[in-house]
Design an enzyme around this catalytic site. Structure first.
Site, PDB file in Angstrom:
ATOM      1  N   CYS A 164       3.470   2.105   8.942  1.00  0.00           N
ATOM      2  CA  CYS A 164       4.541   2.713   9.734  1.00  0.00           C
ATOM      3  C   CYS A 164       4.184   2.392  11.197  1.00  0.00           C
ATOM      4  CB  CYS A 164       4.661   4.028   9.482  1.00  0.00           C
ATOM      5  SG  CYS A 164       6.305   4.855  10.432  1.00  0.00           S
ATOM      6  N   CYS A 342      11.880   3.224  10.144  1.00  0.00           N
ATOM      7  CA  CYS A 342      10.887   4.293  10.718  1.00  0.00           C
ATOM      8  C   CYS A 342      11.539   5.134  11.598  1.00  0.00           C
ATOM      9  CB  CYS A 342      10.401   2.956  11.783  1.00  0.00           C
ATOM     10  SG  CYS A 342       8.657   3.947  12.474  1.00  0.00           S
TER      11      CYS A 342
HETATM   12  P1  FAD Z   1      -0.295   3.890  -1.075  1.00  0.00           P
HETATM   13  O1  FAD Z   1       0.644   5.088  -1.345  1.00  0.00           O
HETATM   14  O2  FAD Z   1      -1.425   4.102  -0.147  1.00  0.00           O
HETATM   15  O3  FAD Z   1      -0.888   3.868  -2.653  1.00  0.00           O
HETATM   16  C1  FAD Z   1      -1.785   2.978  -2.945  1.00  0.00           C
HETATM   17  C2  FAD Z   1      -2.686   3.446  -4.144  1.00  0.00           C
HETATM   18  O4  FAD Z   1      -3.853   2.462  -4.799  1.00  0.00           O
HETATM   19  C3  FAD Z   1      -3.417   4.874  -3.923  1.00  0.00           C
HETATM   20  O5  FAD Z   1      -3.052   5.840  -4.871  1.00  0.00           O
HETATM   21  C4  FAD Z   1      -4.898   4.460  -4.211  1.00  0.00           C
HETATM   22  O6  FAD Z   1      -5.867   5.392  -4.769  1.00  0.00           O
HETATM   23  C5  FAD Z   1      -4.925   3.132  -5.104  1.00  0.00           C
HETATM   24  N1  FAD Z   1      -5.934   2.411  -5.107  1.00  0.00           N
HETATM   25  C6  FAD Z   1      -6.782   1.769  -4.306  1.00  0.00           C
HETATM   26  N2  FAD Z   1      -7.674   1.320  -4.481  1.00  0.00           N
HETATM   27  C7  FAD Z   1      -7.423   0.938  -6.135  1.00  0.00           C
HETATM   28  C8  FAD Z   1      -8.048   0.359  -7.030  1.00  0.00           C
HETATM   29  N3  FAD Z   1      -9.133  -0.472  -6.943  1.00  0.00           N
HETATM   30  N4  FAD Z   1      -7.591   0.230  -8.277  1.00  0.00           N
HETATM   31  C9  FAD Z   1      -6.410   1.082  -8.740  1.00  0.00           C
HETATM   32  N5  FAD Z   1      -5.920   1.919  -7.572  1.00  0.00           N
HETATM   33  C10 FAD Z   1      -6.459   1.705  -6.203  1.00  0.00           C
HETATM   34  N6  FAD Z   1       6.536   5.609   5.714  1.00  0.00           N
HETATM   35  C11 FAD Z   1       7.782   5.940   5.967  1.00  0.00           C
HETATM   36  O7  FAD Z   1       8.542   5.211   5.133  1.00  0.00           O
HETATM   37  N7  FAD Z   1       8.238   6.490   6.883  1.00  0.00           N
HETATM   38  C12 FAD Z   1       7.299   7.205   7.800  1.00  0.00           C
HETATM   39  O8  FAD Z   1       7.787   8.017   8.681  1.00  0.00           O
HETATM   40  C13 FAD Z   1       5.858   7.160   7.584  1.00  0.00           C
HETATM   41  N8  FAD Z   1       5.065   7.454   8.279  1.00  0.00           N
HETATM   42  C14 FAD Z   1       3.732   7.118   8.007  1.00  0.00           C
HETATM   43  C15 FAD Z   1       2.990   8.163   8.897  1.00  0.00           C
HETATM   44  C16 FAD Z   1       1.531   7.947   8.813  1.00  0.00           C
HETATM   45  C17 FAD Z   1       0.220   8.576   9.532  1.00  0.00           C
HETATM   46  C18 FAD Z   1       1.024   7.026   7.624  1.00  0.00           C
HETATM   47  C19 FAD Z   1      -0.557   7.001   7.127  1.00  0.00           C
HETATM   48  C20 FAD Z   1       1.870   6.488   6.807  1.00  0.00           C
HETATM   49  C21 FAD Z   1       3.318   6.518   7.202  1.00  0.00           C
HETATM   50  N9  FAD Z   1       4.125   5.953   6.409  1.00  0.00           N
HETATM   51  C22 FAD Z   1       5.394   6.045   6.592  1.00  0.00           C
HETATM   52  C23 FAD Z   1       3.870   4.736   5.417  1.00  0.00           C
HETATM   53  C24 FAD Z   1       3.582   4.938   3.769  1.00  0.00           C
HETATM   54  O9  FAD Z   1       3.185   6.175   3.744  1.00  0.00           O
HETATM   55  C25 FAD Z   1       3.345   3.796   3.258  1.00  0.00           C
HETATM   56  O10 FAD Z   1       3.792   2.622   3.522  1.00  0.00           O
HETATM   57  C26 FAD Z   1       3.376   3.921   1.728  1.00  0.00           C
HETATM   58  O11 FAD Z   1       2.822   5.061   1.210  1.00  0.00           O
HETATM   59  C27 FAD Z   1       2.591   2.641   0.956  1.00  0.00           C
HETATM   60  O12 FAD Z   1       2.586   2.969  -0.482  1.00  0.00           O
HETATM   61  P2  FAD Z   1       1.795   2.043  -1.373  1.00  0.00           P
HETATM   62  O13 FAD Z   1       1.789   2.276  -2.760  1.00  0.00           O
HETATM   63  O14 FAD Z   1       1.870   0.658  -0.941  1.00  0.00           O
HETATM   64  O15 FAD Z   1       0.333   2.398  -1.051  1.00  0.00           O
END
Ligand code: FAD
Length: 398
Positions: A164, A342
């Protein structure tokens, strides 16, 4: 120690659960397993409002078990190696999974230790340093905002991709608003120290944010990348970037919110799926550029768009449509255009909802100018989107 599955999803975060749920909702659902080591699942976008004192951190947390879709097996383990030629992954336990199709949804890694002093400063209650970028630290931001009695407050953004792109500055507007309401604003110097060269990547929203900073007396220090924290002296050392390169800049602070550097997971660095660690997929089909049975989405991918949950909401249907088409031997028709969003919180009860595509063209959902601050958009972020996340997106319904 070896088993075969039709579809293996790596990661049970935002992207992994959404894709698995959508696959299971399909007409002829394939057999699906999720590999995820964490017992907990977090709605990370809420951490901005946790840092601003609007919600307790527990509000962002649920048990992972409650969101594993019906019919999907949860393998509570972590991926440790990839062999896409053999269509296999190795898990930390030593187990080997072979697959027909693989979905990589591993998120990204926060590199806290890359800034000397940061971990020490976060652990020390009276250091004045916090970060909304973890469940454990977000509430410290609110404690720091409340106990601040004036002086210099810095808000940093690193030179790496971040989750984000707007979150590093959203918390600054909340802090500024709080200090104004508390009657201490005149005693505060507030600076946004961003390693990037501007306030936001899309001109339409950058214009609004620049005006807001001007009106509220918020200083901007661009092309400064935080490289060290001298905890006892309360000094932040910044590398100067780009045309501004030269000697390091040292800034004194009384409070600092740090957005830490982020990068790909160690386990994907140097892997066949992407030398740099970001999983290399076609930016429109989300299919791997070398291995057609591999798809990726979310923060772990190399997609050149802002890394958000909102982006994943649009990426997930594309992955599912194309993965199912590929299984059936049909051409891929799903197309992702880079949409991301965003919700730029600009104060308590105020928000600018930025939505745009790969070309930084606004792609707004509402029939009004979203570059204006609105209460309705704040209410959507604080109360609407979390419900839509838990009850709609993670159930594969939207
Ligand atoms: P994640 O949700 O991080 O999931 C990754 C998963 O992989 C985790 O569960 C982890 O445990 C797992 N994992 C890690 N390593 C391994 C491994 N070796 N083997 C198996 N599993 C593993 N987005 C918005 O849309 N709007 C917003 O306003 C916004 N604000 C944000 C504010 C903050 C402070 C933050 C931190 C994020 C924000 N986001 C926002 C971004 C959003 O939360 C992320 O882009 C999104 O959660 C990413 O999803 P993902 O599935 O790619 O990763």
């Amino acid at each position: 120690m070896s088993e075969h599955h039709e579809v293996v999803v790596l990661g049970g975060g935002t992207a992994g659960i959404t894709v698995a749920a959508r696959l299971r909702n399909a007409e002829n659902p394939p057999e699906v397993v999720i590999v995820e080591p964490s017992e907990k699942h977090w709605y990370q976008p809420l951490w901005t409002l946790v840092g601003g004192g609007v919600f307790p951190k527990e509000e962002s947390q649920r048990d992972e078990a409650d969101f594993i879709p019906d019919g999907v097996e949860w393998i509570k383990d972590a991926v440790a190696g990839f062999d896409p030629d053999a269509k296999q992954v190795t898990l930390r336990s030593g187990k080997v999974l072979s697959y027909d199709q693989l979905v990589v949804a591993l998120g990204l890694q926060i590199d806290w230790s890359r800034i000397p002093g940061l971990e020490e400063a976060l652990a020390k209650p009276d250091s004045g340093v916090s970060s909304n970028y973890s469940f454990e630290n977000a509430e410290k931001t609110w404690r720091n905002i409340q106990s601040f009695r004036g002086g210099t407050a810095l808000f940093t953004q690193p030179d790496t991709p971040v989750k984000c792109g707007g979150a590093p500055q959203k918390i600054m507007y909340l802090a500024e608003d709080h200090w104004r309401r508390s009657g201490i604003r005149d005693a505060c110097t507030i600076a946004f120290c961003n390693a990037k060269g501007g306030i936001f990547s899309v001109a339409k929203y950058a214009k609004t944010l620049t005006r807001i900073c001007d009106e509220r007396g918020i200083e901007r220090r661009f092309l400064r990348d935080l490289k060290e924290i001298r905890v006892d002296a309360k000094e932040a050392v910044f590398t100067r970037m780009g045309d501004d390169a030269g000697e390091d800049v040292v800034m004194k602070y009384d409070m600092m919110h740090v957005t830490p550097p982020m990068g790909p997971l160690d386990v994907t660095k140097g892997s066949p799926l992407g030398e740099a660690g970001w999983i290399e997929v076609d930016k429109h089909t989300l299919q791997h550029v070398k291995y057609p049975d591999v798809f990726a989405l979310g923060d772990c991918s190399n997609l050149p768009t802002s890394k958000t949950g909102a982006a994943i909401r649009k990426q997930a249907p594309t992955v599912v449509e194309n993965l199912l088409a590929h299984r059936a031997g049909h051409p891929l028709t799903g197309h992702y255009d880079g949409y991301t969003s965003c919700p730029l919180v600009t104060g308590y009860g105020r928000l600018v909802l930025a939505e745009f595509d790969y070309d930084s063209n606004p792609q707004e959902s509402f029939p009004f100018d979203q570059s204006q601050e609105r209460y309705s958009m704040y209410a959507l972020k604080a109360y609407g989107l979390p419900r839509m996340y838990w009850h709609g997106m993670l159930r594969g319904r939207m």
